[in-house]
Enzyme design. Structure first.
Site, mmCIF file in Angstrom:
data_model
loop_
_atom_site.group_PDB
_atom_site.id
_atom_site.type_symbol
_atom_site.label_atom_id
_atom_site.label_comp_id
_atom_site.label_asym_id
_atom_site.label_seq_id
_atom_site.Cartn_x
_atom_site.Cartn_y
_atom_site.Cartn_z
ATOM 1 N N CYS A 108 11.870 46.179 -3.605
ATOM 2 C CA CYS A 108 11.158 46.429 -2.460
ATOM 3 C C CYS A 108 11.090 44.857 -1.721
ATOM 4 O O CYS A 108 10.733 44.846 -0.461
ATOM 5 C CB CYS A 108 9.373 46.452 -2.785
ATOM 6 S SG CYS A 108 9.297 47.918 -3.608
ATOM 7 N N HIS A 120 4.573 43.772 2.738
ATOM 8 C CA HIS A 120 5.089 45.010 2.074
ATOM 9 C C HIS A 120 4.028 45.849 1.805
ATOM 10 O O HIS A 120 2.833 45.392 1.656
ATOM 11 C CB HIS A 120 5.665 44.391 0.700
ATOM 12 C CG HIS A 120 6.059 45.528 -0.138
ATOM 13 N ND1 HIS A 120 6.872 46.730 0.447
ATOM 14 C CD2 HIS A 120 5.911 45.902 -1.402
ATOM 15 C CE1 HIS A 120 7.322 47.640 -0.437
ATOM 16 N NE2 HIS A 120 6.718 47.172 -1.717
ATOM 17 N N ASN A 167 4.733 53.694 0.074
ATOM 18 C CA ASN A 167 5.561 52.555 -0.165
ATOM 19 C C ASN A 167 7.209 52.870 0.257
ATOM 20 O O ASN A 167 7.612 53.879 -0.497
ATOM 21 C CB ASN A 167 5.335 52.217 -1.534
ATOM 22 C CG ASN A 167 6.274 51.107 -1.966
ATOM 23 O OD1 ASN A 167 7.123 50.429 -1.154
ATOM 24 N ND2 ASN A 167 5.997 50.496 -3.167
HETATM 25 N N1 ACO Z 1 -4.149 61.188 -9.661
HETATM 26 C C1 ACO Z 1 -5.234 61.111 -10.728
HETATM 27 N N2 ACO Z 1 -5.279 59.941 -11.714
HETATM 28 C C2 ACO Z 1 -4.235 59.195 -12.101
HETATM 29 C C3 ACO Z 1 -2.949 59.162 -11.070
HETATM 30 C C4 ACO Z 1 -2.965 60.038 -9.947
HETATM 31 N N3 ACO Z 1 -1.953 60.262 -8.976
HETATM 32 N N4 ACO Z 1 -2.270 58.458 -11.456
HETATM 33 C C5 ACO Z 1 -2.800 57.773 -12.613
HETATM 34 N N5 ACO Z 1 -3.740 58.411 -12.728
HETATM 35 C C6 ACO Z 1 -4.831 58.013 -13.843
HETATM 36 C C7 ACO Z 1 -4.182 57.319 -15.010
HETATM 37 O O1 ACO Z 1 -3.708 58.237 -16.135
HETATM 38 C C8 ACO Z 1 -5.277 56.495 -15.405
HETATM 39 O O2 ACO Z 1 -6.127 57.588 -16.267
HETATM 40 P P1 ACO Z 1 -6.906 57.140 -17.622
HETATM 41 O O3 ACO Z 1 -7.882 55.942 -17.415
HETATM 42 O O4 ACO Z 1 -7.474 58.274 -18.252
HETATM 43 O O5 ACO Z 1 -5.759 56.611 -18.801
HETATM 44 C C9 ACO Z 1 -6.293 56.222 -14.607
HETATM 45 O O6 ACO Z 1 -5.616 57.101 -13.528
HETATM 46 C C10 ACO Z 1 -6.112 54.673 -13.786
HETATM 47 O O7 ACO Z 1 -4.981 54.341 -14.011
HETATM 48 P P2 ACO Z 1 -4.222 53.090 -13.549
HETATM 49 O O8 ACO Z 1 -2.693 52.977 -13.370
HETATM 50 O O9 ACO Z 1 -4.674 51.984 -14.409
HETATM 51 O O10 ACO Z 1 -4.876 53.023 -12.065
HETATM 52 P P3 ACO Z 1 -4.768 51.827 -11.123
HETATM 53 O O11 ACO Z 1 -6.182 51.569 -10.586
HETATM 54 O O12 ACO Z 1 -4.058 50.444 -11.560
HETATM 55 O O13 ACO Z 1 -4.075 52.057 -9.743
HETATM 56 C C11 ACO Z 1 -1.740 51.822 -9.020
HETATM 57 C C12 ACO Z 1 -2.289 52.559 -9.978
HETATM 58 C C13 ACO Z 1 -2.057 52.578 -7.261
HETATM 59 C C14 ACO Z 1 -0.263 52.335 -9.129
HETATM 60 C C15 ACO Z 1 -1.762 50.452 -8.602
HETATM 61 O O14 ACO Z 1 -1.762 49.712 -10.187
HETATM 62 C C16 ACO Z 1 -0.844 49.580 -8.001
HETATM 63 O O15 ACO Z 1 -0.758 50.076 -6.728
HETATM 64 N N6 ACO Z 1 -0.087 49.095 -8.508
HETATM 65 C C17 ACO Z 1 0.916 48.205 -7.687
HETATM 66 C C18 ACO Z 1 2.379 48.837 -7.456
HETATM 67 C C19 ACO Z 1 2.802 48.147 -6.535
HETATM 68 O O16 ACO Z 1 2.552 46.992 -5.670
HETATM 69 N N7 ACO Z 1 4.478 48.154 -6.407
HETATM 70 C C20 ACO Z 1 5.010 47.323 -5.494
HETATM 71 C C21 ACO Z 1 6.412 47.305 -5.739
HETATM 72 S S1 ACO Z 1 7.026 48.932 -5.872
HETATM 73 C C22 ACO Z 1 8.728 48.521 -6.190
HETATM 74 O O17 ACO Z 1 9.174 47.467 -5.800
HETATM 75 C C23 ACO Z 1 9.695 49.718 -6.074
#
Ligand code: ACO
Length: 316
Positions: free
Chosen positions: A116, A243, A273
């Site tokens: 990214c 980004h 993204n």
């Molecule tokens: N729908 C419903 N529930 C979901 C989904 C979904 N699509 N995806 C995950 N969950 C659930 C999980 O299973 C988890 O359930 P549990 O608590 O029962 O275990 C719960 O939701 C929380 O999951 P987390 O992963 O902890 O959720 P979080 O609040 O951290 O959000 C996210 C996830 C959106 C991925 C966030 O962490 C994020 O944006 N991270 C950064 C990503 C990023 O910046 N990437 C940049 C670079 S990408 C690249 O370089 C290719």
């Protein structure tokens, strides 16, 4: 007199097909909701490449539009640098495919791999080449078809990405007030395991929460580094073009810079993204609708797999 790399035109290209969160969940039988995706990421829809669309076709069209905005032709391009994690082939590089698509018979092109952060890395390389006199003009393109490397059974990743391309055309200009002021690049291979593509064809794997924690601290540090290198205060920044991974990270960066939300360019809601395409896509949108104007101080930043992260400060 010193040379500066000045952006002359921006362009973008998005696949025709658009899927909102509900349509995406239905198509892939995902156990998710529109509310979860919007609240956690800010994403409402994304574009998806169809059978005839590729990193080359999207990138070439974005490049044509950047050249058109600059009033330039492909004959005037010395160099093409493409940032992509989803090339059509391992080689030849996407850049040379795009060179052919544009009808270029001279100059050179190559690809850069920094996930990214790829566009920031590519822009920094182009800037060095233009300032050293190795090239007088450059197309810098971010183009991605992440839909082809996602695990469509993993709801934690597949809802977050989209396809698209963005491009800028730059020229070396002597003694200009405008242009790239500096770029700041970083990587840390110890974090390779929290965001990666299995083999070369995928799927993509991400420990989202881990990436999130790194994103907030590393982006804040590199933004400070860019401002300090130019002796500028955060109040000097007219536009943050971050980004587009997650609205919560984008808002945190806006608060860090004390920028009101209307000075932060957000497209993650519409495009999701798009990895290396996200910064030039967002830049192109904000230039196209007249928000970013000549002379504005613009801060670009990104973080991605590697981990890699970086920032570019420029006077548009
Ligand atoms: N729908 C419903 N529930 C979901 C989904 C979904 N699509 N995806 C995950 N969950 C659930 C999980 O299973 C988890 O359930 P549990 O608590 O029962 O275990 C719960 O939701 C929380 O999951 P987390 O992963 O902890 O959720 P979080 O609040 O951290 O959000 C996210 C996830 C959106 C991925 C966030 O962490 C994020 O944006 N991270 C950064 C990503 C990023 O910046 N990437 C940049 C670079 S990408 C690249 O370089 C290719």
């Amino acid at each position: 007199m010193a040379l500066r790399s000045v952006i002359q035109g921006c362009g973008a290209c998005l696949p025709a097909q658009v899927l909102d969160n509900v349509e995406l969940a239905e198509r892939h039988g995902l156990d998710t909701t529109d509310t979860w995706i919007r609240e956690r990421s800010g994403i409402t829809r994304r574009h998806m490449a169809g059978p005839g669309e590729s990193a080359t076709s999207l990138g070439a069209e974005a490049a044509r539009r950047a050249l058109a905005q600059a009033g330039a032709t492909a004959d005037e391009v010395d160099c093409i640098i493409v940032a992509t994690a989803t090339p059509d082939n391992a080689f030849p590089a996407t850049a040379v495919h795009i060179q052919r698509e544009l009808g270029m018979t001279r100059g050179f092109g190559f690809d850069v791999s920094a996930a990214c952060t790829g566009f920031i890395f590519a822009l920094s390389i182009a800037d060095s080449m233009l300032r050293s006199g190795q090239a007088r003009s450059a197309l810098v393109i971010g183009t991605e078809v992440y839909s082809r490397i996602l695990d469509w059974t993993d709801r934690g990743t597949c809802v977050l990405f989209g396809d698209g391309a963005g491009a800028v055309f730059l020229r070396a200009v002597e003694g200009s007030e405008r242009g790239i002021l500096s770029s700041h690049l970083h990587s840390d291979g110890r974090q390779a395991g929290i965001l990666y593509v299995e083999g070369t064809d995928g799927p993509l794997r991400m420990a989202g929460r881990e990436v999130f924690k790194h994103a907030v601290t590393k982006l804040a540090a590199v933004v400070d580094e860019a401002l300090a290198a130019n002796g500028l205060d955060r109040s000097a920044v007219d536009w943050l073009v971050p980004h587009q991974a997650n609205i919560r990270i984008i808002e945190a960066m806006g608060r860090k810079l004390d920028l009101p939300p209307e000075r932060v360019v957000v497209t993650v809601d519409q495009h999701a993204n798009t990895s290396a395409a996200s910064v030039p896509l967002a830049l192109s949108v904000a230039v196209g609708d007249g928000r970013i104007r000549q002379g504005d101080l613009v801060l670009l930043e990104a973080i991605g797999g590697g981990l890699t992260w970086g920032a570019t400060l420029l006077r548009f």
